[in-house]
Design an enzyme around this catalytic site. Structure first.
Site, PDB file in Angstrom:
ATOM      1  N   HIS A 198      36.498  33.312  44.572  1.00  0.00           N
ATOM      2  CA  HIS A 198      36.009  34.670  44.326  1.00  0.00           C
ATOM      3  C   HIS A 198      34.501  34.687  44.081  1.00  0.00           C
ATOM      4  O   HIS A 198      33.986  35.632  43.473  1.00  0.00           O
ATOM      5  CB  HIS A 198      36.699  35.276  43.095  1.00  0.00           C
ATOM      6  CG  HIS A 198      38.185  35.391  43.208  1.00  0.00           C
ATOM      7  ND1 HIS A 198      39.015  34.312  43.104  1.00  0.00           N
ATOM      8  CD2 HIS A 198      38.971  36.470  43.431  1.00  0.00           C
ATOM      9  CE1 HIS A 198      40.279  34.718  43.234  1.00  0.00           C
ATOM     10  NE2 HIS A 198      40.276  36.011  43.445  1.00  0.00           N
TER      11      HIS A 198
ATOM     12  N   GLU B  51      44.127  42.511  53.691  1.00  0.00           N
ATOM     13  CA  GLU B  51      42.773  42.721  54.202  1.00  0.00           C
ATOM     14  C   GLU B  51      42.736  42.843  55.725  1.00  0.00           C
ATOM     15  O   GLU B  51      41.925  43.599  56.282  1.00  0.00           O
ATOM     16  CB  GLU B  51      41.856  41.578  53.743  1.00  0.00           C
ATOM     17  CG  GLU B  51      41.461  41.629  52.277  1.00  0.00           C
ATOM     18  CD  GLU B  51      42.564  41.178  51.334  1.00  0.00           C
ATOM     19  OE1 GLU B  51      43.575  40.620  51.824  1.00  0.00           O
ATOM     20  OE2 GLU B  51      42.421  41.363  50.119  1.00  0.00           O
TER      21      GLU B  51
END
Length: 336
Positions: free
Chosen positions: A141, A72
């Site tokens: 998440h 990321e």
């Protein structure tokens, strides 16, 4: 048996995910400098985890729909550089939880570059990610982190709750010359609504939408909490309680005027979001209203938010940690 009304002229019923896909497709056709990058956006699973980029690589090719390594920080850093040098990247981070790995390029670089260079460059960058809970994706998440980014000067933060808003706001984000954090909600991807097909359909940032008018209490909802608030309003209408539901649509900039105008009419305020209550944007909204409309309040403002805990995996425990319609109704009853 009730018969569903046909879509309004110039609209089509589609899911939130399909509306986002349409916005990307239209903007990529309009502007050849727009491109999409992220993990599995091109080839895996038909366009990312939730299919938002489905079919784009077939139309625009791998140069403009780019799969990236599973890193990321590199995605964010590359997107910042691409934006600073003349293109309009739309970078997808699979889960907002992993935006923690992008904070240096986003917070220290993207948010400040245009200001530090005296406006000599633009930074037309969109960072898309999905956030929120309700699908049993557990603690790593399921977070809602809009308050983190709203805290940073130089970033715009978008939180659409309907398919039409998702399309109009994403098109505005792509056309903006500043970095935009575009946060979708994973539970909303498969909700449906009428979406304008006009390719120039955009929604300005900093303009809230009154999703339902009312006179007794104002409820400000974010993401799924707009839908929960609308359900609460329908239920309380049977008791003669009139609820006004406001969707800010962007939390930075925040449309304080629309919220304050509503509170001056109703005299009561409830704010609801899935993000944990501590440090959430709900506190900011309450503070702004108290500052601007204290004399109009007939009762203390209420916050209906996620509990201050990591999100559990087990469905029963996750539900206990999240706010729902009944929690909004209970908050309204406390101040009516």
């Amino acid at each position: 048996m009730a018969v569903a009304s046909p879509p309004a002229a110039g609209t089509k019923v589609m899911t939130y995910a399909e509306a986002l896909n349409l916005a990307l497709r239209e903007e990529m056709r309009r502007d050849p400098t727009v491109f999409v990058m992220g993990e599995d956006v091109a080839i895996w699973g038909g366009g990312g985890v939730f299919g938002v980029t489905k079919g784009l690589v077939e139309e625009f090719g791998p140069e403009r729909i780019r799969d990236t390594p599973l890193t990321e920080a590199v995605i964010a850093g590359a997107a910042v550089g691409a934006a600073a040098t003349g293109t309009r990247p739309v970078a997808e981070i699979m889960y907002v939880d992993f935006m923690t790995l992008t904070m240096e390029p986003i917070v220290n670089q993207a948010a400040k570059m245009r200001y530090m260079f005296g406006g000599k460059i633009t930074l037309p960058l969109v960072m898309r990610a999905q956030e929120g809970a309700g699908r049993g994706n557990a603690a790593q998440h399921s977070q809602s982190l809009e308050a983190w980014f709203a805290h940073i000067p130089g970033l715009k933060v978008v939180v659409p709750s309907t398919p039409a808003d998702a399309k109009g706001l994403l098109k505005t984000a792509i056309r903006d010359d500043n970095p935009v954090i575009f946060l979708e909600h994973k539970v909303l991807y498969f909700t449906k609504g009428e979406v304008p097909l006009d390719e120039e359909y955009t929604i300005p940032f900093g303009v809230a939408d009154v999703k339902r008018e009312g006179t007794d209490v104002t409820v400000v909802g974010i993401h799924t909490q707009v839908l929960e608030a609308l359900q609460a309003a329908e239920e309380l209408e049977k008791e003669g309680i009139s609820v006004e539901v406001i969707d800010p649509r962007t939390v930075s900039p925040l449309d304080v005027d629309t919220i304050v105008t509503s509170v001056k009419k109703t005299g009561r305020l409830v704010v609801s979001h899935q993000a944990v209550e501590q440090g959430g944007v709900g506190g900011e909204i309450v503070a702004r209203v108290v500052d601007a409309a204290f004399d109009y309040l007939d009762a203390p403002p209420q916050r209906v938010c996620g509990k201050n805990v990591p999100l559990p995996y087990a469905a029963s425990l996750e539900r206990e940690a999240l706010p729902y319609k009944d929690d909004i109704i209970a908050a309204i009853r406390r101040i009516i």
